[in-house]
Design a protein around this motif. Structure first.
Motif, PDB file in Angstrom:
ATOM      1  N   LEU A  19      41.607  39.410  37.878  1.00 26.25           N
ATOM      2  CA  LEU A  19      41.171  40.615  38.576  1.00 26.25           C
ATOM      3  C   LEU A  19      39.754  40.987  38.149  1.00 26.25           C
ATOM      4  CD1 LEU A  19      44.395  42.805  38.260  1.00 26.25           C
ATOM      5  CD2 LEU A  19      43.611  41.583  40.295  1.00 26.25           C
ATOM      6  N   ARG A  20      38.891  41.286  39.134  1.00 26.91           N
ATOM      7  CA  ARG A  20      37.540  41.731  38.814  1.00 26.91           C
ATOM      8  C   ARG A  20      37.554  43.202  38.411  1.00 26.91           C
ATOM      9  NH1 ARG A  20      38.242  37.038  41.926  1.00 26.91           N
ATOM     10  NH2 ARG A  20      36.253  36.041  42.454  1.00 26.91           N
ATOM     11  N   PRO A  21      36.785  43.578  37.401  1.00 27.79           N
ATOM     12  CA  PRO A  21      36.652  44.999  37.105  1.00 27.79           C
ATOM     13  C   PRO A  21      35.915  45.712  38.231  1.00 27.79           C
ATOM     14  CG  PRO A  21      35.158  43.694  35.742  1.00 27.79           C
ATOM     15  CD  PRO A  21      36.047  42.725  36.451  1.00 27.79           C
ATOM     16  N   ASP A  22      36.163  47.014  38.367  1.00 27.82           N
ATOM     17  CA  ASP A  22      35.575  47.779  39.470  1.00 27.82           C
ATOM     18  C   ASP A  22      34.053  47.714  39.458  1.00 27.82           C
ATOM     19  OD1 ASP A  22      38.066  48.477  40.388  1.00 27.82           O
ATOM     20  OD2 ASP A  22      38.104  50.426  39.372  1.00 27.82           O
ATOM     21  N   TYR A  23      33.459  47.718  38.264  1.00 31.44           N
ATOM     22  CA  TYR A  23      31.993  47.724  38.227  1.00 31.44           C
ATOM     23  C   TYR A  23      31.407  46.420  38.776  1.00 31.44           C
ATOM     24  CZ  TYR A  23      32.329  44.998  33.832  1.00 31.44           C
ATOM     25  OH  TYR A  23      32.598  44.043  32.884  1.00 31.44           O
ATOM     26  N   LEU A  24      32.152  45.306  38.625  1.00 29.76           N
ATOM     27  CA  LEU A  24      31.668  44.042  39.169  1.00 29.76           C
ATOM     28  C   LEU A  24      31.818  44.018  40.687  1.00 29.76           C
ATOM     29  CD1 LEU A  24      30.495  41.252  38.763  1.00 29.76           C
ATOM     30  CD2 LEU A  24      32.806  40.402  38.282  1.00 29.76           C
ATOM     31  N   LEU A  25      32.931  44.522  41.191  1.00 28.54           N
ATOM     32  CA  LEU A  25      33.123  44.592  42.642  1.00 28.54           C
ATOM     33  C   LEU A  25      32.039  45.458  43.285  1.00 28.54           C
ATOM     34  CD1 LEU A  25      37.006  45.018  42.806  1.00 28.54           C
ATOM     35  CD2 LEU A  25      35.694  42.987  43.431  1.00 28.54           C
ATOM     36  N   ALA A  26      31.748  46.586  42.651  1.00 34.08           N
ATOM     37  CA  ALA A  26      30.721  47.486  43.188  1.00 34.08           C
ATOM     38  C   ALA A  26      29.353  46.819  43.167  1.00 34.08           C
ATOM     39  CB  ALA A  26      30.699  48.784  42.385  1.00 34.08           C
ATOM     40  N   ALA A  27      29.045  46.107  42.078  1.00 39.06           N
ATOM     41  CA  ALA A  27      27.745  45.458  41.957  1.00 39.06           C
ATOM     42  C   ALA A  27      27.572  44.362  43.006  1.00 39.06           C
ATOM     43  CB  ALA A  27      27.577  44.877  40.556  1.00 39.06           C
ATOM     44  N   ARG A  28      28.666  43.626  43.302  1.00 37.87           N
ATOM     45  CA  ARG A  28      28.545  42.569  44.302  1.00 37.87           C
ATOM     46  C   ARG A  28      28.271  43.148  45.693  1.00 37.87           C
ATOM     47  NH1 ARG A  28      29.082  37.522  43.698  1.00 37.87           N
ATOM     48  NH2 ARG A  28      30.154  37.697  41.711  1.00 37.87           N
ATOM     49  N   GLY A 373      41.574  40.837  45.035  1.00 36.85           N
ATOM     50  CA  GLY A 373      42.678  40.715  44.100  1.00 36.85           C
ATOM     51  C   GLY A 373      44.027  41.172  44.604  1.00 36.85           C
ATOM     52  N   ASN A 374      45.033  40.933  43.765  1.00 38.92           N
ATOM     53  CA  ASN A 374      46.417  41.247  44.088  1.00 38.92           C
ATOM     54  C   ASN A 374      46.774  42.690  43.724  1.00 38.92           C
ATOM     55  OD1 ASN A 374      46.796  38.669  45.060  1.00 38.92           O
ATOM     56  ND2 ASN A 374      47.748  37.899  43.184  1.00 38.92           N
ATOM     57  N   LEU A 375      47.992  43.079  44.086  1.00 35.66           N
ATOM     58  CA  LEU A 375      48.434  44.467  43.934  1.00 35.66           C
ATOM     59  C   LEU A 375      49.001  44.740  42.546  1.00 35.66           C
ATOM     60  CD1 LEU A 375      50.090  44.978  47.437  1.00 35.66           C
ATOM     61  CD2 LEU A 375      47.905  45.898  46.640  1.00 35.66           C
ATOM     62  N   LEU A 376      48.153  44.649  41.549  1.00 32.75           N
ATOM     63  CA  LEU A 376      48.518  45.014  40.188  1.00 32.75           C
ATOM     64  C   LEU A 376      47.244  45.354  39.435  1.00 32.75           C
ATOM     65  CD1 LEU A 376      49.588  41.774  38.238  1.00 32.75           C
ATOM     66  CD2 LEU A 376      48.170  41.783  40.271  1.00 32.75           C
ATOM     67  N   GLY A 377      47.389  46.000  38.278  1.00 30.82           N
ATOM     68  CA  GLY A 377      46.227  46.436  37.525  1.00 30.82           C
ATOM     69  C   GLY A 377      45.875  45.504  36.391  1.00 30.82           C
ATOM     70  N   HIS A 378      44.790  45.801  35.685  1.00 29.87           N
ATOM     71  CA  HIS A 378      44.321  44.939  34.599  1.00 29.87           C
ATOM     72  C   HIS A 378      45.320  44.895  33.446  1.00 29.87           C
ATOM     73  CE1 HIS A 378      40.186  43.809  35.868  1.00 29.87           C
ATOM     74  NE2 HIS A 378      40.354  44.842  36.669  1.00 29.87           N
ATOM     75  N   ASP A 379      45.935  46.021  33.140  1.00 24.59           N
ATOM     76  CA  ASP A 379      46.960  46.018  32.087  1.00 24.59           C
ATOM     77  C   ASP A 379      48.158  45.170  32.507  1.00 24.59           C
ATOM     78  OD1 ASP A 379      45.434  47.612  30.467  1.00 24.59           O
ATOM     79  OD2 ASP A 379      46.457  49.479  30.997  1.00 24.59           O
TER      80      ASP A 379
END
Length: 396
Positions: A19-28, A373-379
Motif C-alpha cells: 500500500l502506498r502512503p497517502d503522501y506518495l499518492l498525493a505527490a504522484r 490499493g486494496n480495501l485495508l489499511g497499513h496496519d
C-alpha cells in the motif's frame, strides 16, 4: 527441462506491491499535473520505500521489494521502455478481446480503457526500465542482502492476449511467432542486465495464464474462433524463449511465476477456476523455478493440481488474502498447507515432509497492484505480513 532451484523463495514471501502512503499518492497526482518536479517525487518515493523495507524487516521477511512504489501499475517497466511499442490513447473498442476477463469486466461497467500499448514497429531493447529500480533498492539494504531483493516483472504476453491480431502492426511482423521472438530477445536482454547488476530473484506477474483456468474465457475464445490450447502452447514457447539462455548467462537467477486472478483497485478480482485446466503444462513445460499460486478463496479450486508439480520445483501458496483486513485463523491455515503437502507427496512419491520443504507461504497477491490499493489499511497490511511469517515458522 531445466534444472530448477528451490531457494529463494524464502519460506515466508510477499508478492511485491505494498500500500502506498497517502503522501506518495498525493505527490504522484501533483507530479502528473506538473505541480512537483521529478526530483521532489523521487525524494518522497525514497522515504516511502525506506518505510516499506523497514516493515518487511520488522515482521521477519527476508525477500525484500520496494513495494513497487516507483510504478503506477504492476506491469510498468518493460514494454514502456522498448522501442517499437507506443501508448495509444482512447483506443477503439474493437481492438480489445472481449473474452479476456478484465476487459469484459471493464466494458460491463461501460468503462473503456483510457489507453493501451501496441507494437507499431520492430521491437528493440534500448533501455532497461527495471535496472534503475533495482539500483535504487540497493540503497535500502545491506550489500549481503542484494541477492534477496526481488524484482517483479511484466508477463511477456501481456498485451497480446488482450489484443490478439491487433497487438502488433502487420508492417512490422507477419505473424505471432515473429512478434514473440523479438519480445523474447528483449526479455533475455533485460534479465541479463538485471543479473549483471546483482539481481538473483525475479517474479513474473501473470494474471493471463490464470485466465486459462476460467471457463468463460475458454468458451469466449472458441466463439471468437480461437483455440485456447494452441494459444496456451504459444505462450509457453514464448516463456521458454524468454528464459532460454539463463543457465549460461544467469546461472544463479531464480525465476518465479505468479498467477493472479485480478487484484484491481478496491479489491476487485476478474477470474476464477482451478489450476487443473493448465497444471500439467504449467508445472512441467514452463522453465521457471517456483510458482506463486492464489489459494485464498474457493474460486481458486483445490490443491489436487499440485500433484503435477515436479520434485525440482517449489510452490508458494497464497493462502492469506491481501484484499481484506480480516485475519485468517493460523491453525486453519497450517492445516491447509499440510493438506497441500500431503497431496503433493501423493503425486511425486516423496514423503510429506519432503513435499512440505518445497512449500512456502504468502498473501495471494500484492496489496496494491494498482497504485490505489486494496480495501485495508497499513496496519492491516503489516498484520497480514506478520501472519505470513508466523505461519511459515509453524511449517519448519
Amino acid at each position: 527441462m531445466s534444472t530448477c532451484k528451490i531457494n529463494p523463495p524464502f519460506r515466508a514471501e510477499h508478492l511485491g506491491s505494498m500500500l502506498r502512503p497517502d503522501y506518495l499518492l498525493a505527490a504522484r497526482k501533483q507530479f502528473d499535473k506538473k505541480e512537483v518536479t521529478a526530483e521532489q517525487l523521487k525524494e518522497l518515493e525514497d522515504k516511502a520505500i525506506a518505510e516499506a523495507v523497514k516493515i518487511q524487516k520488522e515482521v521477519g521477511l527476508k525477500g525484500l521489494t520496494d513495494g513497487e512504489y516507483r510504478r503506477h501499475m504492476f506491469y510498468d517497466g518493460f514494454f514502456d521502455h522498448l522501442q517499437g511499442f507506443e501508448e495509444i490513447e482512447h483506443p477503439p473498442r474493437e481492438i480489445f478481446k472481449l473474452y479476456v476477463p478484465d476487459i469484459s469486466a471493464f466494458l460491463a461497467e461501460n468503462t473503456k480503457p483510457a489507453a493501451t500499448t501496441l507494437c507499431t514497429s520492430k521491437i528493440k531493447h534500448v533501455k532497461s526500465g527495471y535496472l534503475p529500480q533495482f539500483e535504487e533498492m540497493k540503497k535500502f539494504v545491506e550489500p549481503e542482502e542484494f541477492k534477496n531483493i526481488k524484482m517483479t516483472l511484466a508477463a511477456p504476453e501481456w498485451f497480446h492476449l488482450r489484443h490478439g491480431q491487433y497487438a502488433y502492426s502487420k508492417d512490422a511482423y507477419s505473424n505471432d511467432e515473429e512478434h514473440f521472438d523479438d519480445i523474447a530477445a528483449a526479455y533475455r536482454t533485460e534479465l541479463e542486465i538485471l543479473y549483471n547488476a546483482g539481481c538473483r530473484n525475479v517474479q513474473i506477474d501473470d494474471p493471463l495464464l490464470a485466465y486459462f483456468c476460467d471457463e468463460s474465457m475458454l468458451e469466449g475464445m472458441k466463439v471468437d474462433g480461437e483455440d485456447p490450447a494452441a494459444r496456451l502452447d504459444a505462450y509457453i514457447r514464448l516463456y521458454n524463449n524468454c528464459l532460454r539462455d539463463r543457465a549460461e548467462k544467469c546461472p544463479e537467477l531464480v525465476v518465479g511465476l505468479h498467477l493472479c486472478r485480478g487484484n484491481f483497485r478496491h479489491s476487485i478480482h476478474f477470474s476464477q477456476g482451478g489450476y487443473e485446466h493448465i497444471a500439467v503444462k504449467l508445472f512441467n513445460e514452463i522453465n521457471v523455478d517456483t510458482y506463486y499460486l492464489e489459494y485464498d478463496t474457493d474460486r481458486c479450486g483445490t490443491f489436487e493440481p499440485l500433484k503435477e508439480l515436479p520434485k525440482n520445483k517449489s510452490v508458494v501458496l497464497g493462502v492469506i488474502t491481501s484484499k481484506f483486513p480480516e485475519l485468517e485463523n493460523i491453525d486453519a491455515l497450517e492445516r491447509r498447507v499440510r493438506e497441500a503437502a500431503k497431496i503433493m507427496a501423493s503425486g511425486s512419491g516423496e514423503s510429506e515432509q519432503e513435499a512440505l520443504n518445497r512449500i512456502c507461504v504468502s498473501p495471494q497477491c500484492g496489496f496494491a497492484s494498482h497504485e490505489e490499493g486494496n480495501l485495508l489499511g497499513h496496519d492491516d497490511m503489516k498484520k497480514k505480513l506478520q501472519l505470513v511469517v508466523d505461519l511459515s515458522k509453524r511449517l519448519l
